[in-house]
Design a protein around this motif. Sequence first.
Motif, PDB file in Angstrom:
ATOM      1  N   LEU A 171       4.899  38.679  45.236  1.00  0.00           N
ATOM      2  CA  LEU A 171       3.910  37.827  44.524  1.00  0.00           C
ATOM      3  C   LEU A 171       2.609  38.492  43.959  1.00  0.00           C
ATOM      4  N   THR A 172       2.213  39.370  44.952  1.00  0.00           N
ATOM      5  CA  THR A 172       0.794  39.945  44.689  1.00  0.00           C
ATOM      6  C   THR A 172       1.186  41.139  43.366  1.00  0.00           C
ATOM      7  N   THR A 173       2.212  41.917  43.796  1.00  0.00           N
ATOM      8  CA  THR A 173       2.455  42.800  42.857  1.00  0.00           C
ATOM      9  C   THR A 173       2.637  42.201  41.270  1.00  0.00           C
ATOM     10  N   LEU A 174       3.438  41.208  41.061  1.00  0.00           N
ATOM     11  CA  LEU A 174       3.780  40.493  39.774  1.00  0.00           C
ATOM     12  C   LEU A 174       2.411  39.889  39.298  1.00  0.00           C
ATOM     13  N   ALA A 175       1.455  39.186  40.225  1.00  0.00           N
ATOM     14  CA  ALA A 175       0.079  38.882  39.843  1.00  0.00           C
ATOM     15  C   ALA A 175      -0.584  40.008  39.286  1.00  0.00           C
ATOM     16  N   GLY A 176      -0.828  41.043  40.065  1.00  0.00           N
ATOM     17  CA  GLY A 176      -1.552  42.137  39.653  1.00  0.00           C
ATOM     18  C   GLY A 176      -1.328  42.829  38.315  1.00  0.00           C
ATOM     19  N   ARG A 177      -0.029  42.930  38.185  1.00  0.00           N
ATOM     20  CA  ARG A 177       0.590  43.532  36.663  1.00  0.00           C
ATOM     21  C   ARG A 177       0.455  42.577  35.586  1.00  0.00           C
ATOM     22  N   ASP A 185     -11.976  32.981  34.009  1.00  0.00           N
ATOM     23  CA  ASP A 185     -11.658  31.701  34.310  1.00  0.00           C
ATOM     24  C   ASP A 185     -10.398  31.482  35.331  1.00  0.00           C
ATOM     25  N   LEU A 186     -10.526  31.028  36.424  1.00  0.00           N
ATOM     26  CA  LEU A 186      -9.580  30.889  37.395  1.00  0.00           C
ATOM     27  C   LEU A 186      -8.271  30.115  36.840  1.00  0.00           C
ATOM     28  N   PHE A 187      -8.259  28.886  36.505  1.00  0.00           N
ATOM     29  CA  PHE A 187      -7.326  28.250  35.837  1.00  0.00           C
ATOM     30  C   PHE A 187      -6.535  28.941  34.691  1.00  0.00           C
ATOM     31  N   THR A 188      -7.237  29.335  34.057  1.00  0.00           N
ATOM     32  CA  THR A 188      -6.706  30.064  32.762  1.00  0.00           C
ATOM     33  C   THR A 188      -5.979  31.338  33.213  1.00  0.00           C
ATOM     34  N   ALA A 189      -6.517  32.087  34.061  1.00  0.00           N
ATOM     35  CA  ALA A 189      -5.939  33.352  34.714  1.00  0.00           C
ATOM     36  C   ALA A 189      -4.389  32.899  35.297  1.00  0.00           C
ATOM     37  N   VAL A 190      -4.584  31.782  36.176  1.00  0.00           N
ATOM     38  CA  VAL A 190      -3.265  31.408  36.732  1.00  0.00           C
ATOM     39  C   VAL A 190      -2.232  31.020  35.635  1.00  0.00           C
ATOM     40  N   ARG A 191      -2.500  30.346  34.601  1.00  0.00           N
ATOM     41  CA  ARG A 191      -1.460  30.004  33.715  1.00  0.00           C
ATOM     42  C   ARG A 191      -0.977  31.310  32.876  1.00  0.00           C
ATOM     43  N   ASN A 192      -2.112  32.212  32.515  1.00  0.00           N
ATOM     44  CA  ASN A 192      -1.583  33.301  31.893  1.00  0.00           C
ATOM     45  C   ASN A 192      -0.776  34.227  32.593  1.00  0.00           C
ATOM     46  N   VAL A 193      -1.121  34.357  33.957  1.00  0.00           N
ATOM     47  CA  VAL A 193      -0.243  35.233  34.852  1.00  0.00           C
ATOM     48  C   VAL A 193       1.273  34.678  34.825  1.00  0.00           C
ATOM     49  N   LEU A 194       1.161  33.371  35.348  1.00  0.00           N
ATOM     50  CA  LEU A 194       2.402  32.795  35.222  1.00  0.00           C
ATOM     51  C   LEU A 194       3.423  32.835  33.971  1.00  0.00           C
ATOM     52  N   ALA A 195       2.737  32.964  32.750  1.00  0.00           N
ATOM     53  CA  ALA A 195       3.353  33.002  31.382  1.00  0.00           C
ATOM     54  C   ALA A 195       4.052  34.577  31.415  1.00  0.00           C
ATOM     55  N   ALA A 196       3.396  35.352  31.986  1.00  0.00           N
ATOM     56  CA  ALA A 196       3.736  36.845  31.918  1.00  0.00           C
ATOM     57  C   ALA A 196       4.687  37.465  32.962  1.00  0.00           C
ATOM     58  N   ILE A 197       4.677  36.665  34.033  1.00  0.00           N
ATOM     59  CA  ILE A 197       5.494  37.179  35.123  1.00  0.00           C
ATOM     60  C   ILE A 197       6.829  37.455  34.679  1.00  0.00           C
ATOM     61  N   PRO A 198       7.619  36.749  34.072  1.00  0.00           N
ATOM     62  CA  PRO A 198       8.996  37.057  33.593  1.00  0.00           C
ATOM     63  C   PRO A 198       9.013  38.521  33.082  1.00  0.00           C
ATOM     64  N   HIS A 199       8.059  38.908  32.392  1.00  0.00           N
ATOM     65  CA  HIS A 199       8.275  40.236  31.560  1.00  0.00           C
ATOM     66  C   HIS A 199       8.152  41.492  32.513  1.00  0.00           C
ATOM     67  N   PHE A 200       7.884  41.128  34.031  1.00  0.00           N
ATOM     68  CA  PHE A 200       7.657  42.044  34.977  1.00  0.00           C
ATOM     69  C   PHE A 200       8.718  42.017  36.121  1.00  0.00           C
ATOM     70  N   THR A 201       9.827  41.122  35.871  1.00  0.00           N
ATOM     71  CA  THR A 201      11.168  41.048  36.618  1.00  0.00           C
ATOM     72  C   THR A 201      12.164  41.630  35.647  1.00  0.00           C
ATOM     73  N   LYS A 202      12.462  42.723  35.860  1.00  0.00           N
ATOM     74  CA  LYS A 202      13.459  43.200  35.081  1.00  0.00           C
ATOM     75  C   LYS A 202      14.757  43.756  35.522  1.00  0.00           C
ATOM     76  N   LYS A 203      15.913  44.078  34.935  1.00  0.00           N
ATOM     77  CA  LYS A 203      17.015  44.395  35.493  1.00  0.00           C
ATOM     78  C   LYS A 203      17.261  45.799  34.907  1.00  0.00           C
ATOM     79  N   ILE A 204      17.543  46.872  35.855  1.00  0.00           N
ATOM     80  CA  ILE A 204      17.926  48.161  35.322  1.00  0.00           C
ATOM     81  C   ILE A 204      19.291  48.731  35.947  1.00  0.00           C
ATOM     82  N   ASP A 205      20.042  48.945  34.994  1.00  0.00           N
ATOM     83  CA  ASP A 205      21.350  49.223  35.564  1.00  0.00           C
ATOM     84  C   ASP A 205      21.886  48.110  36.587  1.00  0.00           C
TER      85      ASP A 205
END
Length: 389
Positions: free
Chosen positions: A241-247, A254-274
């Motif tokens: 969780l910490t790594t995905l949030a940091g990336r 603004d904390l609430f804005t940051a939470v929403r933006n991070v959640l929206a971006a998290i799928p871009h940092f969970t990838k399948k490789i090979d």
Amino acid sequence: MNAYHQTRDNTDTPEQMLSMLLDGAVEVLDISPDLYETAVGRYEEVGNWLAENGSPGWEIHPQGSFLLGTVVRPHTETGEYDIDLVCRLPLHRDSTTKEELKQRVGDQLVAYRRWKQRRGHTDGPDSLEARRRCWTLGYLGFHLDVLPSIPDEDHQPTGILLTDKKLHKWQHGNPLGYADWFRERSELSRALLEKRLAAGVQQVPQHHIRSTLQRLVQILKWHCMFFFGDDTDNRPPSILLTTLAGRAYRGEDDLFTAVRNVLAAIPHFTKKIDGQWVVPNPAHKGENFADKWNEYPERRQAFRAWYDEISAIMDNLALTESKGLDVVYAQLIKSFDPEPVKHSFARYGARMKAPTGQRMGATGLLSETATGPRRKPTTYYGQHSGTRG
């Protein structure tokens, strides 16, 4: 917009209100300043003792959430805080085995506990237990997990190799390198912080305050523990969780804005490789924090269920933010642990009744957000002097 400044009519915007309520709630779960100082004192003494009584070059320092400043009280009956420490011995991989390394550190911890008991010290560990990867020293309100390690010669200067009795290979890690990366991500909003401090915000000790990213991670961990309860096998690890949030974090203040933006971006940092799910350790590219998803697909499904849940909660809060405190309260108390939510709403109500000039910031510390982990890690270097009599 800054979550800690009010609009011209001295009322908070909906985003500011939600940021303060979330921040106030998760602050209840943070380690208290007194307990923090106690824990630091205990691990510093353990570190000094190991450095002086082990072989030359032994080092000990914190890792994980205690080093990063993202501690959250465990969702258990005891509510004990878990503080991870690394004990690094200056040995070559070929000169020891994982079993020998762990036993060597354990023997010194046994000797330390006996030394405390012989002198009648009441601040020593109440218990010492061997676990899968570490030795655990139990204290009132927290426990110290001491992980034996040796230098990783292929990843200098801070890479380490860890023991694990269930695995045949050495496990890689780089907690100090990871802390540097997380600090850099936290400091994306440093310019904003410096402007606020220059405006006369009261200075407080760094380990008493939090950056937006630190609070954001604490919110994710808090909801994750509440969502999974006792299902610890499927609960995503804190480091993931910490790594995905940091990336995903982009310096939002603004904390609430940051939470929403991070959640929206998290799928871009969970990838399948090979064909394999990969979330690499930013401080050690060979380490994959999503490796268990490939071995246990149900854990990936569990992560997705949690992610969908917290994303829906934040979306719903965004829709209800203009409908008043009662509606927001009803949403939060059914989605998170009730006790911290009640505390935060009570304090927010008191804050709104106070004269404008006396209103406190969302942290309750008359401060703005901080940047980076609590303190630079303390490392101990000692020469062998024999066991203290």
